[in-house]
Design a protein around this motif. Sequence first.
Motif, PDB file in Angstrom:
ATOM      1  N   GLY B 181       1.151  -1.173  -0.083  1.00  0.00           N
ATOM      2  CA  GLY B 181       0.091  -0.280  -0.028  1.00  0.00           C
ATOM      3  C   GLY B 181       1.037   1.021  -0.168  1.00  0.00           C
ATOM      4  O   GLY B 181       2.014   0.982   0.375  1.00  0.00           O
ATOM      5  N   VAL B 182       0.252   2.738  -0.431  1.00  0.00           N
ATOM      6  CA  VAL B 182       0.809   3.953  -0.338  1.00  0.00           C
ATOM      7  C   VAL B 182       0.450   4.557  -0.360  1.00  0.00           C
ATOM      8  O   VAL B 182      -1.062   4.918   0.151  1.00  0.00           O
ATOM      9  CB  VAL B 182       1.079   4.009  -1.834  1.00  0.00           C
ATOM     10  CG1 VAL B 182       2.028   5.208  -1.676  1.00  0.00           C
ATOM     11  CG2 VAL B 182       2.037   3.041  -2.852  1.00  0.00           C
ATOM     12  N   ALA B 183       1.001   5.836   1.337  1.00  0.00           N
ATOM     13  CA  ALA B 183       0.049   6.545   1.248  1.00  0.00           C
ATOM     14  C   ALA B 183       0.474   7.627   1.111  1.00  0.00           C
ATOM     15  O   ALA B 183       2.350   7.931   1.450  1.00  0.00           O
ATOM     16  CB  ALA B 183       0.103   5.785   3.017  1.00  0.00           C
ATOM     17  N   TYR B 184       0.354   8.536   1.339  1.00  0.00           N
ATOM     18  CA  TYR B 184       0.407  10.191   1.553  1.00  0.00           C
ATOM     19  C   TYR B 184       0.515  11.270   2.380  1.00  0.00           C
ATOM     20  O   TYR B 184      -0.503  11.050   3.105  1.00  0.00           O
ATOM     21  CB  TYR B 184       0.742  11.254   0.501  1.00  0.00           C
ATOM     22  CG  TYR B 184       1.201  11.877  -0.413  1.00  0.00           C
ATOM     23  CD1 TYR B 184       2.456  12.060  -0.124  1.00  0.00           C
ATOM     24  CD2 TYR B 184       0.435  13.533  -0.223  1.00  0.00           C
ATOM     25  CE1 TYR B 184       3.451  13.961  -0.699  1.00  0.00           C
ATOM     26  CE2 TYR B 184       1.251  14.786   0.335  1.00  0.00           C
ATOM     27  CZ  TYR B 184       2.295  14.909   0.004  1.00  0.00           C
ATOM     28  OH  TYR B 184       3.000  16.200   0.025  1.00  0.00           O
ATOM     29  N   ALA B 185       1.305  12.013   2.892  1.00  0.00           N
ATOM     30  CA  ALA B 185       1.573  12.785   4.532  1.00  0.00           C
ATOM     31  C   ALA B 185       1.273  14.233   3.843  1.00  0.00           C
ATOM     32  O   ALA B 185       3.135  13.382   3.388  1.00  0.00           O
ATOM     33  CB  ALA B 185       1.817  12.003   5.783  1.00  0.00           C
ATOM     34  N   VAL B 186       0.909  14.297   4.808  1.00  0.00           N
ATOM     35  CA  VAL B 186       1.608  15.955   4.386  1.00  0.00           C
ATOM     36  C   VAL B 186       1.424  17.058   5.344  1.00  0.00           C
ATOM     37  O   VAL B 186       1.384  16.252   6.739  1.00  0.00           O
ATOM     38  CB  VAL B 186      -0.023  16.806   3.176  1.00  0.00           C
ATOM     39  CG1 VAL B 186      -1.259  17.109   4.571  1.00  0.00           C
ATOM     40  CG2 VAL B 186       0.706  18.638   2.131  1.00  0.00           C
ATOM     41  N   ARG B 187       2.726  17.781   5.061  1.00  0.00           N
ATOM     42  CA  ARG B 187       3.648  18.162   6.623  1.00  0.00           C
ATOM     43  C   ARG B 187       2.358  19.246   6.856  1.00  0.00           C
ATOM     44  O   ARG B 187       2.438  20.384   6.044  1.00  0.00           O
ATOM     45  CB  ARG B 187       4.683  18.980   5.969  1.00  0.00           C
ATOM     46  CG  ARG B 187       5.905  19.405   6.990  1.00  0.00           C
ATOM     47  CD  ARG B 187       6.566  19.890   7.070  1.00  0.00           C
ATOM     48  NE  ARG B 187       7.558  20.867   7.529  1.00  0.00           N
ATOM     49  CZ  ARG B 187       8.443  22.018   7.468  1.00  0.00           C
ATOM     50  NH1 ARG B 187       8.269  22.840   6.407  1.00  0.00           N
ATOM     51  NH2 ARG B 187       9.713  21.421   8.379  1.00  0.00           N
ATOM     52  N   VAL B 188       1.907  19.534   7.772  1.00  0.00           N
ATOM     53  CA  VAL B 188       1.549  21.135   8.322  1.00  0.00           C
ATOM     54  C   VAL B 188       1.689  20.660  10.305  1.00  0.00           C
ATOM     55  O   VAL B 188       2.209  20.785  10.143  1.00  0.00           O
ATOM     56  CB  VAL B 188      -0.394  20.067   9.073  1.00  0.00           C
ATOM     57  CG1 VAL B 188      -1.198  21.262   8.975  1.00  0.00           C
ATOM     58  CG2 VAL B 188      -0.600  19.113   7.575  1.00  0.00           C
ATOM     59  N   LEU B 189       2.269  22.681   9.699  1.00  0.00           N
ATOM     60  CA  LEU B 189       2.965  23.066  11.226  1.00  0.00           C
ATOM     61  C   LEU B 189       1.654  23.399  11.444  1.00  0.00           C
ATOM     62  O   LEU B 189       0.311  23.485  11.635  1.00  0.00           O
ATOM     63  CB  LEU B 189       3.644  24.830  10.346  1.00  0.00           C
ATOM     64  CG  LEU B 189       4.601  23.822   9.584  1.00  0.00           C
ATOM     65  CD1 LEU B 189       4.797  25.191   8.923  1.00  0.00           C
ATOM     66  CD2 LEU B 189       5.927  23.518   9.948  1.00  0.00           C
ATOM     67  N   HIS B 190       2.206  23.611  13.227  1.00  0.00           N
ATOM     68  CA  HIS B 190       0.252  23.908  13.474  1.00  0.00           C
ATOM     69  C   HIS B 190      -0.372  24.906  13.788  1.00  0.00           C
ATOM     70  O   HIS B 190      -1.038  25.650  13.973  1.00  0.00           O
ATOM     71  CB  HIS B 190       1.691  24.192  15.074  1.00  0.00           C
ATOM     72  CG  HIS B 190       0.055  23.713  16.554  1.00  0.00           C
ATOM     73  ND1 HIS B 190      -0.327  22.772  16.871  1.00  0.00           N
ATOM     74  CD2 HIS B 190       0.497  25.081  17.591  1.00  0.00           C
ATOM     75  CE1 HIS B 190      -1.325  23.647  18.085  1.00  0.00           C
ATOM     76  NE2 HIS B 190      -0.954  24.782  18.081  1.00  0.00           N
TER      77      HIS B 190
END
Lengths: 156, 1028
Positions: B181-190
Amino acid sequence: MEIVGQLQKQFVDFTTSLYREGILDGQFVELQKLQDESTPDFVCELVSEYFQDSEKILTNLTTALQQQVVNFKVVDDHVHQFKGSSSSMGALRVRNMCIAFKSLCEEKNLDGCLRCLQQLKHEFYLVKNKWETLFRLERQILEAGGAVPFVDYRFY
Amino acid sequence: MNLLHVIGFGLKVGHLLLILCCWFLSLISLNWLTNGGIMSNKSCLPGDGDKPWLKVWEQISECGSKVHHYYSQFIGSRKVRKNWWRKLLITWIGFGILASFTVLWYMSSQAVEKRKETLASMCDERARMLQDQFNVSMNHIQAMSVMISIFHHGKNPSAIDQRTFATYTDRTAFERPLTSGVAYAVRVLHTERDQFEIQQGWTIKRMGSNVDQTPVHEDEYDPAVLEPSPVHDEYAPVIFAQDTVAHVISVDMLSGKEDRENILRARESGKGVLTAPFRLLKTNRLGVILTFAVYKRDLSFDATAAERIEATSGYLGGIFDIESLVEKLLQQLASKQTILVNVYDTSNSSHPISMYGSNTSSDGLHRVSALNFGDPFRKHEMHCRFKQKPPWPWVAITTSVGILIITLLVAQIFHATVNRIAKVEDDYHEMMELKKRAEAADVAKSQFLATVSHEIRTPMNGVLGMLHMLMDTDLDETQQDYVRTARESGKALVSLINEVLDQAKIESGKLELEAVSFDLRAILDDVLSLFSGKSQDKKVELAVYVSSKIPPTLVGDPGRFRQIVTNLVGNSIKFTDKGHVFVTVDLVEEVKELMEMERDSKRTLSGLPVVDRRRSWAGFKIFNQERSTTSSSLGDQINIIVSVEDTGQGIPLEAQSRVFNPFMQVGPSITRTHGGTGIGLSISKCLVHLMKGEIGLASSPHIGSTFTFTAVFTNGCSNFNDPSNKKTPVSSEFEGMRALLVDLKPVRAKVSRYHIQRLGIHVDLNQDFSTLNSRKKTVNMIFIEEEIWDRDLGSLTTFFNDLKKVDPSTTPTLLLLSNSISSTRSSFSAFGVPTPFVVMKPLRASMLGASIQRAMGVGNRGNYRNGELHNLSLSHLLRGRKILVVDDNRVNLRVAAGALKKYGADVVHAERGKDAISLLTPPHHFDACFMDIQMPEMDGFEATRRIREIENTINSQIQCEELSVEAYGNVLNWHVRILAMTADVIQATYEECLKCGMDGYVSKPFEAEQLYREVSRFFQTLPENENP
């Protein structure tokens, strides 16, 4: 003539007994054969010579065996002489005694030798006696005008 | 020489064959070995195959050399050989065992090596494939990261939503075979969290705290259950995910420890980063996560970590289900079953984490291949090993066992051979020992027999003597008969003993022939007279004929010759009841010439048919030789051939081959009828062989037999008599007389003439009175065969009347040759024919001479008794000889002298050896010396030695002419004949005699025969005028 016949028979018997008893053997017959017209006393002379010789030897033997230290070589030589002349004469028993004597000499058996010497003397005088008788008979036959019969021991 | 070559060649060929055999044997094993080698070494280096070949070849050559070695060792001594072969055998077995073990070890190590290589190649292959596939997946994920960067962050609004992503990733899943499986996580600043949460419509959640250590991504629980993420500087919530991992959407990846590290490392390095393997919750399988950072813009390669963090916009993660993936991969490969594969994460080298495979304890053989998944931080290894234990190296085992067996077999064969040889040799030695013992026993037996026979003879002489004397006493007829019978039996016994003695002597090899000169004719006469009584009783005509070419004296053994003839004649007379027994003596050369002449079989002695005597010598070598080889050319050698022909019952054909074997007679019945031991012919054969002759017979039943033998003698008178003086007359008193012989049968006439001629009488032969005329005036005597007398008396009367008319004063003496006493001679004196003297056959010279003397009244009445012949001859030999007799014993001396004088010798006595030396110092006139051996002072040997020394000195001086020959009686070479006189007649004494220069010996007291034998060796009969 009858006396001659008797004597001749006696002579033959006597001679035969000599051979039978083994006092004499064929050699004596040979000696008798050697005697012929040219040598009428050949045997007689020979026998008397034998007597002289033998008596000398016996004396020598007696002396030799009486020595302090017995020299068996000398004894043996004497016995050998005696043996030789005895066998030439056909004196069978003397000769046999000599042979026995010689073997005792080789053993250096002094006692045996002395005993044997006595026997040897006995045998010698026996044969001497016999021969003398024989020649007396012979003379008697001749005197009586007969011929001495020839006794041949060798039959075979 | 040829034989030797053949044997040598045979040995060589045998050796070659042996080597060939050995080589062949090895070749078989070699073939087998190389086949095995090739099978097991198919993938090995070709050079390996050569090695066993070489080894085997070495073995062969070694074997060959060993064989050769043993082979040559046989010549060596037995003990050494025994030790040698033992050592060699042990060495050979040791070598064989060593070789087999070497082969076993070598081949099994080869197999192991090969197995290892197979494993390595398989392992590497798998590792490479795994790595390749992994890289492919990784590349694709990287490509996706690029795609997200372009289509999600590069576009506003984003061109990708969850649906698009899921569809795309699902449809491109084949591009990433290793990812589940492949997943994409995005960078989110606080700072952006609220806005982001609003935009997405969900809150950022954090991973379950309980799974800190082992983060769980794909679980069943609802994301709603998860707690919202606590406040952090930044977050990495999953916004897109493949359907298989859709449950991780909205989960903050930074909240998981592993993921956080991963993400941080990924964005710093800008490369794919792997997590340590962990158990996936959903499938409970081991997996790793590959994370790529997605940047807002393209960064240069040498961008710093801070720049990269700053530029990071998201993270793409791929889940690799290593276990299933590896399985899938392995299934694609062949021989999956043969090996076991383990994959480990060895980033922490002390605690490798197993990613795939059962954790069974590894046996000896395994292979490690490094895997490179592109993350330098993480290290992976693949461990491979075979599922099955290594199979037994059967090829190696069988090969080595084979070698061992062959070695042992060869050793066994060799051992057996050597044992066999040793056994045979032992047997041979044993046999030799036994043979020796048997021979010794045989000799002992013969000696015993000889001794016993000898010992029996002595008393037998006594018995016979007594019997003889007994016969002279007064006995009546019956007693006489008994005694005669006893004496005959005794005589037979003695003769039998003599025969046995002879046989024993021959067997023990003690019989030696003498070499003295003798008169062959006289001996034959003796034999004839021996059988005359028997032949007259049986009315069998017995005759002897000796060819005139035979010399009067021959040198040989007269006693043994007589024995042979006596045996043969005795045999013939025994088996002949009518007809004749005829002894002929010829020279071999003469017979050879005669062979061509046809002989009339009817003209035999008695007129009865006989067998052809030529058949009896058909097998003789002397005749089968080329005629050109003249045996007579060998100097003085005289080859005589003697035939004894009879008209007896003959010998059956089947028995003819046996008659010369000892104790063999024609059949048992013969023994019963004729007696005898059957030993005579055997002895004769032996004696004939000793005389270098041959013996043979020809026989036909009911016709008769002829025995023939040859013998070699030397001519005894070649040096003394000129050929003209060939016939030595027995008596010279008939010299020059003439005789007339009337006989019908030429053969008989020949015999009669031979005998009459021996007396020196000239013989005229006439067949018949009718052919006679009276012109032969000087005929002194007429011999008439009885046959003619009986038949032809009439013409005889006429003849005598004629004779009387011519010369009435001299009437020839008439002698009738008659076969038997009993034949009736009818009134012969009636017609003025003088009374004939009857001469009894068989004719012998002595008897004939005596008869003629009686008939004619001439000469002294010579007494030709048996046995007197020697005396006569001795007189011939010794008459007038001057002889010295040396003996210390006066009695012996006189006896010897008397004996020699008797034979007419001139005898001189000496009593000592020294006297003899002085008497025999040349010049002297002694012809011979008889010397006693045992004398005091100086014995006979010593005296002889000295005499010889003196003679030698003088001889050499004469030859150097230092001394005048005249002073020494014109004798150039002084050598007086010295004979030893000794009482003991043993061989050693005889040799001693010869050694010290004596010429012979006589036993003491003298025996006429022996004396004659010895004396005749060097005294030839002196003609009368030569007497001094």
